[in-house]
Motif scaffolding. Structure first.
Motif, mmCIF file in Angstrom:
data_model
loop_
_atom_site.group_PDB
_atom_site.id
_atom_site.type_symbol
_atom_site.label_atom_id
_atom_site.label_comp_id
_atom_site.label_asym_id
_atom_site.label_seq_id
_atom_site.Cartn_x
_atom_site.Cartn_y
_atom_site.Cartn_z
ATOM 1 N N LYS A 90 0.849 -1.191 0.000
ATOM 2 C CA LYS A 90 0.000 0.000 0.000
ATOM 3 C C LYS A 90 0.887 1.244 0.000
ATOM 4 C CE LYS A 90 -4.325 -1.685 0.623
ATOM 5 N NZ LYS A 90 -4.082 -3.069 0.287
ATOM 6 N N ASP B 239 -3.865 -2.515 5.477
ATOM 7 C CA ASP B 239 -4.677 -1.452 4.885
ATOM 8 C C ASP B 239 -4.300 -0.131 5.544
ATOM 9 O OD1 ASP B 239 -6.478 -0.345 3.155
ATOM 10 O OD2 ASP B 239 -8.251 -0.739 4.385
ATOM 11 N N ALA C 208 -9.554 -4.225 6.777
ATOM 12 C CA ALA C 208 -9.981 -3.006 6.079
ATOM 13 C C ALA C 208 -10.173 -1.894 7.104
ATOM 14 C CB ALA C 208 -11.276 -3.248 5.303
#
Length: 810
Positions: free
Chosen positions: A349, A391, A436
């Motif tokens: 990410k 995340d 998430a």
């Protein structure tokens, strides 16, 4: 709101292509590294090649690849930094001019088994190679021949070093009998054996002409007097030592506990830290703080090499995890860290307010945070088993990881870019496979596990406040607010809607489900995939959910009636990740075949297929600007993709404008009868028909052949090659064969045969010209015969008229 409305009013720019802007790939897979004397370049063995890196940026400059693709067993950089010498399993030695890069010379090593170690003398004229055959060979690098073959070692010779005083012509070696041998190169004999170690000797360092420091895996370091060839002192270091480096006597090392004059050295070994020792007292005067939790097994963080780089004022260490660390020599503070090998990359990410970093989960308990500008890598310790997913919150400063150790951890990046763990949670019965974050505020986290449950974890306000987060001394404990059994099989993916009210899950049971974030109540089920679902994603603009599956398809579902709106088919393998791009108008998907596909939702069309990996692409993420994408794969590579749609559109427009300008110029040149310029321009535009028109126009002029000859002769070689290719086409048509033959005649007349043979495509051109030229010649011959017959008939007709006139006169 005004900014949001303005952004919404802007037309959506559809993407058409991405290009690789950078790759973070393995550059080091084990072995000894070297750094140039100026400290600017680093040389790392990586299988069958040696990679050359820029130390400042961490960028791979080039690779020295073995032709036979056999692994490099040893290499050495000459003291003047000019030449690199390598040996491979193919029993070949190679000399490289590494700056160019090219192999200057290759020769047989004469060792029947691979070379294990190499060393150059201070003058860079002698090379010593220690082999697995228990012999040492010395090579003259100027005259290129073997000068010595030294026998007497026992087992693999894994260490060779020349004495720094070249006038002594001495070579030091160590092999599997744990002894240090001193060889006199004048007599080619072993003149002394230093016996004191009880395990493999790992390094030799010369303090001065008569003092030698040796380190070993027997957890001791020894100082030797080279005059008496006896041990002066034995220092127990209580760890397996892989390298010992002497600290220079000049320099302020007071922060490392150096208070007195005398010999001090730094050791690197199995404890994974650097320690400073004083020879006089045989005591440790400084030890680095342990960078990982004491309860963790440090064996994987063991250091296998340590280098002193005077030009940079740094100590460089290499760990068994293939990480290269640069420490400020006077304080041993970490300045920079490069990750040489990432194993299988499971997730990636963008991180930081300006997406300046990327956070990477590899097939290990450690996280890696890369600074994109410098390639500096932070290793984050905390999890005890493999990290499965991660995340990042919307602001880009906080992120969450989950692992097989059944835990989740919340991390925060400080102003200086340093990342620390601020919270942890434990509650799942099995490994946590998906996570998430809330989208609007840093308020909660959703996780899913192999235990088929979903958990919602609240994030305390103390973690979201910068001031409060900075004062946290140890990670806070998180507790799950809601737990719900979600599926009958492993849950592979979980996603939170842009308004934080809904969450979606995708499972191996081939179902995706929609849940309420407030109480985790089930709202609906999406059924239609034929195999397990790998990824779920909410659209950023529409009430739509996207899913990807092992059946090779992507589907879009309506959140109101849970019906399938669209199906995208095109992948030949499992689709592992999907993201929305172009403000929700397009999808980007990654597959287990290493391919990326860009889809336009409105047309169901696959706009572009990108091939950038050789194995499964597990990680896929877009930056906040939506102009860059990062992918991570099982092939250990992390690839940054730049959106080049606008660049390509501008290039195409500029090319079109240039084409129009050239065509207008060509028209003007033809009108002004400037045929040479017109001919050159028509060739550059790759217009065979226009070139033919120019040739015809020249031939129509008075003395046209002469002018054509002058213009053709003045063309460059590449232009003549283009004209030759054009006339092959003209020659196939009887209407244009005369112009083709005229140009061909000029080329044959003015170009020597040797020169013509250098033309690209000359062979196929001749093969094409011959049959048509012969056919044209036959046609012209028949025409000539026919014209002769007409002439003959005409003559006879004229004779008959003359005879009749004569008879009438009579």
């Amino acid at each position: 709101m005004a900014d949001t409305d303005a952004a919404a009013a802007e037309p959506v720019r559809f993407k058409s292509n991405y290009a690789v802007s950078r790759k973070i790939e393995p550059f080091y897979k084990g072995g000894r590294i070297q750094i140039s004397r100026d400290g600017k370049f680093m040389f790392c063995p990586c299988g069958s090649k040696v990679n050359v890196l820029d130390v400042e940026t961490g960028a791979l400059l080039h690779s020295l690849q073995q032709e036979e693709e056999e692994d490099v067993t040893a290499f050495v950089l000459s003291p003047d930094d000019e030449v690199l010498l390598t040996s491979s399993r193919a029993l070949l030695l190679r000399q490289w001019h590494w700056r160019e890069p090219r192999c200057a010379r290759a020769w047989r090593a004469l060792h029947p088994l691979p070379v294990a170690t190499m060393a150059c003398d201070p003058t860079a004229t002698l090379l010593a190679t220690g082999g697995c055959d228990s012999t040492i060979k010395v090579w003259d690098m100027v005259k290129h021949y073997c000068t010595h073959n030294l026998k007497g070692s026992s087992g693999v010779v894994h260490l060779v070093e020349f004495h720094p005083d070249i006038s002594r012509l001495q070579l030091f070696s160590s092999s599997m009998d744990y002894k240090i041998r001193i060889w006199d190169l004048n007599s080619s004999k072993c003149v002394a054996v230093l016996d004191g170690h009880f395990s493999a000797v790992t390094s030799l360092a010369f303090a001065d002409g008569n003092t030698l420091l040796s380190s070993g895996r027997d957890k001791i370091c020894m100082v030797w007097d080279l005059e008496s060839r006896e041990s002066k002192r034995t220092i127990p270091v209580y760890e397996t030592v892989e390298a010992a480096v002497l600290l220079p006597e000049k320099g302020d090392f007071s922060q490392l506990g150096v208070k007195k004059q005398g010999l001090h050295f730094v050791t690197a070994g199995s404890k994974g830290i650097l320690r400073v020792w004083e020879v006089a007292s045989a005591g440790c005067v400084y030890a680095q703080p342990v960078p990982f939790a004491p309860r963790e097994e440090p064996s994987e963080r063991s250091l296998c090499q340590c280098l002193w780089v005077p030009a940079r004022g740094e100590l460089v260490t290499v760990s068994l995890e293939h990480n290269v660390m640069f420490y400020e020599a006077q304080t041993l503070q970490l300045r920079k860290q490069l990750a040489g090998y990432n194993e299988e990359v499971l997730d990636v990410k963008f991180l930081g307010p300006g997406d300046s970093h990327i956070v990477v989960a590899t097939n290990s308990p450690q996280l890696k945070v890369f600074e994109l500008a410098t390639s500096h890598c932070q290793i984050l310790y905390g999890h005890t088993e493999t990290i499965m997913a991660l995340d990042v919150f919307r602001k880009g400063l906080m992120f969450v990881t989950c692992a097989k150790d059944r835990s989740i951890r919340v991390w925060r990046m400080g102003k200086a870019g340093r990342v620390v763990c601020v919270a942890q949670g434990l509650g799942h019965a099995h490994g946590v496979g998906a996570v998430a974050c809330s989208r609007m505020k840093e308020s909660f986290v959703v996780t899913s596990s192999q235990d088929c449950t979903i958990k919602i974890w609240n994030i305390p306000e103390s973690l979201t406040s910068k001031a409060k987060a900075a004062s946290i001394s140890s990670p806070e404990t998180l507790h799950a607010r809601v737990t719900e059994k979600g599926h009958n099989k492993d849950i592979n993916s979980v996603a939170v809607s842009p308004n934080d009210k809904l969450l979606a899950t995708g499972s191996q049971d081939r179902l995706a489900k929609l849940w309420s974030c407030s109480d985790c109540s089930l709202l609906g089920v999406f059924s239609g995939h034929r195999r397990g679902i790998w990824c779920v994603q909410f659209s950023p603009v529409d009430q739509v959910l996207a899913t990807s599956s092992a059946d090779g398809t992507l589907k879009l579902w309506g959140l109101r009636d849970f019906s399938c709106l669209k199906t995208f088919e095109g992948h030949d393998a499992s689709v592992l990740k999907i993201i929305f791009v172009s403000r929700g108008a397009q999808l980007l998907s990654s597959g287990s075949d290493g391919l990326l596909k860009l889809w336009t939702i409105k047309t169901n069309e696959c706009v572009k297929t990108l091939d950038g990996h050789e194995d499964k692409i597990w990680g896929l993420h877009s930056n906040k600007q939506d102009d860059m994408v990062v992918t991570a794969s099982s092939d250990s590579c992390i690839t940054l993709w730049q959106d080049v749609t606008e660049i390509e559109e501008k290039e195409a427009q500029a090319k079109q404008e240039e084409q129009i300008m050239k065509e207008q110029e060509l028209s003007n040149l033809l009108h002004e009868h400037r045929y040479l310029r017109a001919l050159g321009l028509a060739i550059s535009l790759d217009r065979p028909h226009t070139v033919l028109m120019v040739v015809k126009a020249i031939l129509k002029e008075p003395e046209g052949r002469k002018h054509l000859e002058e213009n053709i002769v003045r063309l460059r070689k590449d232009q003549k090659e283009a004209v030759l290719a054009f006339l092959v086409t003209w020659n196939t048509n009887s209407r244009n064969c005369h112009e083709a033959q005229a140009v061909l005649e000029i080329l044959l007349k003015h170009e020597a045969p040797d020169s013509l043979l250098q033309f690209s495509g000359i062979k196929p051109a001749v093969e094409s010209l011959l049959p048509y030229t012969e056919r044209h010649f036959q046609r012209l011959s028949r025409l000539l015969q026919a014209s002769m017959f007409i002439d003959f008939m005409w003559q006879h007709m004229r004779l008959g008229d003359t005879a009749q006139q004569d008879n009438g006169t009579l």
